[in-house]
Write a protein that holds these residues in place. Structure first.
Motif, mmCIF file in Angstrom:
data_model
loop_
_atom_site.group_PDB
_atom_site.id
_atom_site.type_symbol
_atom_site.label_atom_id
_atom_site.label_comp_id
_atom_site.label_asym_id
_atom_site.label_seq_id
_atom_site.Cartn_x
_atom_site.Cartn_y
_atom_site.Cartn_z
ATOM 1 N N ASN A 115 37.281 31.522 52.553
ATOM 2 C CA ASN A 115 36.186 31.343 51.596
ATOM 3 C C ASN A 115 36.553 31.747 50.180
ATOM 4 O O ASN A 115 35.767 31.540 49.248
ATOM 5 N N SER A 116 37.695 32.367 50.003
ATOM 6 C CA SER A 116 38.115 32.777 48.656
ATOM 7 C C SER A 116 39.587 32.442 48.460
ATOM 8 O O SER A 116 40.363 33.240 47.968
ATOM 9 N N PHE A 117 39.944 31.231 48.853
ATOM 10 C CA PHE A 117 41.348 30.835 48.821
ATOM 11 C C PHE A 117 41.802 30.498 47.401
ATOM 12 O O PHE A 117 41.110 29.826 46.644
ATOM 13 N N LYS A 118 42.981 31.027 47.054
ATOM 14 C CA LYS A 118 43.661 30.659 45.823
ATOM 15 C C LYS A 118 45.136 30.500 46.144
ATOM 16 O O LYS A 118 45.673 31.220 46.995
ATOM 17 N N PRO A 119 45.819 29.582 45.481
ATOM 18 C CA PRO A 119 47.256 29.428 45.726
ATOM 19 C C PRO A 119 48.000 30.716 45.380
ATOM 20 O O PRO A 119 47.602 31.460 44.473
ATOM 21 N N THR A 120 49.084 30.950 46.086
ATOM 22 C CA THR A 120 49.853 32.170 45.892
ATOM 23 C C THR A 120 50.305 32.343 44.446
ATOM 24 O O THR A 120 50.205 33.434 43.881
ATOM 25 N N HIS A 121 50.772 31.261 43.829
ATOM 26 C CA HIS A 121 51.289 31.387 42.462
ATOM 27 C C HIS A 121 50.180 31.752 41.472
ATOM 28 O O HIS A 121 50.431 32.439 40.478
ATOM 29 N N VAL A 122 48.951 31.341 41.751
ATOM 30 C CA VAL A 122 47.829 31.673 40.874
ATOM 31 C C VAL A 122 47.490 33.157 40.992
ATOM 32 O O VAL A 122 47.289 33.857 39.993
ATOM 33 N N ILE A 123 47.445 33.650 42.230
ATOM 34 C CA ILE A 123 47.144 35.063 42.461
ATOM 35 C C ILE A 123 48.238 35.947 41.886
ATOM 36 O O ILE A 123 47.968 36.952 41.220
ATOM 37 N N GLN A 124 49.488 35.571 42.127
ATOM 38 C CA GLN A 124 50.601 36.389 41.655
ATOM 39 C C GLN A 124 50.622 36.460 40.131
ATOM 40 O O GLN A 124 50.898 37.513 39.540
ATOM 41 N N LYS A 125 50.331 35.337 39.485
ATOM 42 C CA LYS A 125 50.293 35.305 38.018
ATOM 43 C C LYS A 125 49.208 36.247 37.497
ATOM 44 O O LYS A 125 49.439 37.011 36.551
ATOM 45 N N ALA A 126 48.039 36.215 38.119
ATOM 46 C CA ALA A 126 46.937 37.078 37.687
ATOM 47 C C ALA A 126 47.286 38.551 37.872
ATOM 48 O O ALA A 126 46.993 39.386 37.006
ATOM 49 N N MET A 127 47.923 38.879 38.983
ATOM 50 C CA MET A 127 48.311 40.270 39.231
ATOM 51 C C MET A 127 49.374 40.733 38.243
ATOM 52 O O MET A 127 49.305 41.854 37.717
ATOM 53 N N ASN A 128 50.345 39.897 37.970
ATOM 54 C CA ASN A 128 51.420 40.269 37.040
ATOM 55 C C ASN A 128 50.881 40.488 35.627
ATOM 56 O O ASN A 128 51.292 41.422 34.931
ATOM 57 N N GLU A 129 49.974 39.623 35.201
ATOM 58 C CA GLU A 129 49.375 39.774 33.873
ATOM 59 C C GLU A 129 48.532 41.040 33.795
ATOM 60 O O GLU A 129 48.485 41.710 32.761
ATOM 61 N N PHE A 130 47.871 41.364 34.900
ATOM 62 C CA PHE A 130 47.025 42.562 34.950
ATOM 63 C C PHE A 130 47.866 43.821 34.801
ATOM 64 O O PHE A 130 47.597 44.673 33.952
ATOM 65 N N ILE A 131 48.903 43.950 35.608
ATOM 66 C CA ILE A 131 49.681 45.192 35.618
ATOM 67 C C ILE A 131 50.593 45.315 34.399
ATOM 68 O O ILE A 131 51.070 46.405 34.091
ATOM 69 N N ALA A 132 50.802 44.208 33.679
ATOM 70 C CA ALA A 132 51.657 44.251 32.486
ATOM 71 C C ALA A 132 51.075 45.173 31.413
ATOM 72 O O ALA A 132 51.810 45.661 30.546
ATOM 73 N N GLU A 133 49.779 45.430 31.469
ATOM 74 C CA GLU A 133 49.118 46.271 30.473
ATOM 75 C C GLU A 133 49.205 47.759 30.803
ATOM 76 O O GLU A 133 48.730 48.593 30.029
ATOM 77 N N PHE A 134 49.781 48.086 31.955
ATOM 78 C CA PHE A 134 49.832 49.475 32.380
ATOM 79 C C PHE A 134 51.282 49.912 32.598
ATOM 80 O O PHE A 134 52.145 49.113 32.983
ATOM 81 N N ASN A 135 51.510 51.187 32.348
ATOM 82 C CA ASN A 135 52.845 51.748 32.532
ATOM 83 C C ASN A 135 52.989 52.200 33.981
ATOM 84 O O ASN A 135 52.670 53.327 34.337
ATOM 85 N N MET A 136 53.454 51.295 34.811
ATOM 86 C CA MET A 136 53.575 51.575 36.243
ATOM 87 C C MET A 136 55.023 51.409 36.688
ATOM 88 O O MET A 136 55.741 50.541 36.203
ATOM 89 N N THR A 137 55.428 52.241 37.627
ATOM 90 C CA THR A 137 56.793 52.161 38.140
ATOM 91 C C THR A 137 56.828 52.031 39.663
ATOM 92 O O THR A 137 57.452 51.122 40.202
ATOM 93 N N ASN A 138 56.136 52.917 40.357
ATOM 94 C CA ASN A 138 56.242 52.972 41.813
ATOM 95 C C ASN A 138 55.108 52.182 42.457
ATOM 96 O O ASN A 138 54.116 52.745 42.923
ATOM 97 N N TYR A 139 55.254 50.863 42.488
ATOM 98 C CA TYR A 139 54.175 50.016 43.006
ATOM 99 C C TYR A 139 54.748 48.732 43.592
ATOM 100 O O TYR A 139 55.903 48.371 43.362
ATOM 101 N N SER A 140 53.880 48.053 44.351
ATOM 102 C CA SER A 140 54.216 46.718 44.861
ATOM 103 C C SER A 140 52.988 45.837 44.723
ATOM 104 O O SER A 140 51.854 46.324 44.708
ATOM 105 N N THR A 141 53.192 44.535 44.592
ATOM 106 C CA THR A 141 52.088 43.577 44.575
ATOM 107 C C THR A 141 52.103 42.790 45.874
ATOM 108 O O THR A 141 53.175 42.406 46.358
ATOM 109 N N ASN A 142 50.925 42.549 46.407
ATOM 110 C CA ASN A 142 50.840 41.934 47.729
ATOM 111 C C ASN A 142 49.666 40.955 47.800
ATOM 112 O O ASN A 142 48.627 41.156 47.180
ATOM 113 N N ILE A 143 49.870 39.911 48.578
ATOM 114 C CA ILE A 143 48.800 38.965 48.909
ATOM 115 C C ILE A 143 48.693 38.948 50.429
ATOM 116 O O ILE A 143 49.699 38.752 51.136
ATOM 117 N N TYR A 144 47.486 39.187 50.926
ATOM 118 C CA TYR A 144 47.306 39.297 52.368
ATOM 119 C C TYR A 144 46.212 38.333 52.808
ATOM 120 O O TYR A 144 45.113 38.318 52.254
#
Length: 274
Positions: free
Chosen positions: A189-218
């Motif tokens: 019911n909330s399907f989005k293509p992987t590349h769309v989700i990954q792009k949104a996550m990458n743009e989001f975390i780009a604003e924060f100083n993060m080192t020890n993290y992973s991005t995931n789609i489940y």
């Protein structure tokens, strides 16, 4: 994290929350505020408002203070600065006011989780506190002898409105040097293509100083199951999510997640209000 508020109804589940608060306080040299909300029968409240002295009221107050004294002398609180407060007010008002008056950084609450969020600690009023609290709320579901937040799952849609609460989340993780697993749950019911989700996550975390993290789609049948199942795969110590005050628990992914997430999650859950 200077001050931690632990509301208590003197139940086993409230004490589970206090034990976790003690562990966090010792690591961060924090002060604990233990609060008991004394809800009196309506006629007593009327009399108190009118300035009358009621023996039954004084008896309730005395008993509550005695029980708080007993709690404050628990061995697991040795070395921790503890302030005891008994307040005559409705829970949501009292907890909110004490949080403001004492500049609380974190609220920790116990839950048995048998009947949903309404059964958190002191009834449906606490669900309102969790929903509306500007302060992060950590919900503890069982006795945890060694609380650890080194491995945290943060579930979100990573929209613009989650950036401010995400900053509060990052501040929380700094106290524990946490490894962060960022996840978006994809459902039929909330399907989005992987590349769309990954792009949104990458743009989001780009604003924060993060080192020890992973991005995931489940992928899962619904968001609640997805968060629980993903957290199991990561053996998460804590599940973190954002809440909308206007709609209750975990309104993200452009929809409402069932309150059953907190009810069914054995792991601690921490919420940050959008």
């Amino acid at each position: 994290m200077k001050r931690i508020l632990v509301p208590t109804d003197f139940s086993e589940h409230a004490e589970d929350a206090l034990k976790v608060a003690a562990q966090i306080a010792k690591k961060n040299n924090s002060e604990i505020i233990v609060l008991h909300m004394l809800e009196l029968p309506h006629q007593m409240n009327d009399a108190i408002t009118g300035g009358a002295s009621i023996p039954e009221t004084m008896l309730f107050m005395k008993k509550a203070n005695q029980m708080l004294d007993e709690i404050s002398n628990r061995p697991y609180l040795d070395g921790v600065s503890v302030t005891e407060i008994v307040k005559m007010d409705k829970p949501i008002h009292g907890i909110t006011q004490v949080s403001k008056d004492h500049e609380i950084d974190l609220i920790i609450m116990g839950s048995h989780g048998s009947s949903g969020v309404e059964e958190l600690l002191i009834g449906s009023n606490t669900e309102k506190v969790v929903r509306n609290s500007e302060i992060p709320v950590l919900v503890i579901k069982k006795d945890i002898s060694n609380f650890n937040a080194a491995n945290i799952v943060f579930a979100s849609d990573f929209s613009e409105e989650t950036k401010k609460p995400f900053e509060k989340f990052l501040n929380f993780t700094k106290f524990f040097d946490s490894t962060i697993h960022l996840v978006t749950i994809c459902t039929p019911n909330s399907f989005k293509p992987t590349h769309v989700i990954q792009k949104a996550m990458n743009e989001f975390i780009a604003e924060f100083n993060m080192t020890n993290y992973s991005t995931n789609i489940y992928n899962d049948t619904n968001i609640e199951k997805g968060i629980l199942n993903f957290s199991n795969t990561k053996n998460a110590d804590v599940i973190a999510m954002c809440t909308h005050g206007r709609t209750g628990f975990a309104h993200f992914f452009n929809g409402s997640i069932s309150e059953g997430l907190v009810n069914h999650a054995v792991r601690p859950v921490i919420t940050f209000k959008i």
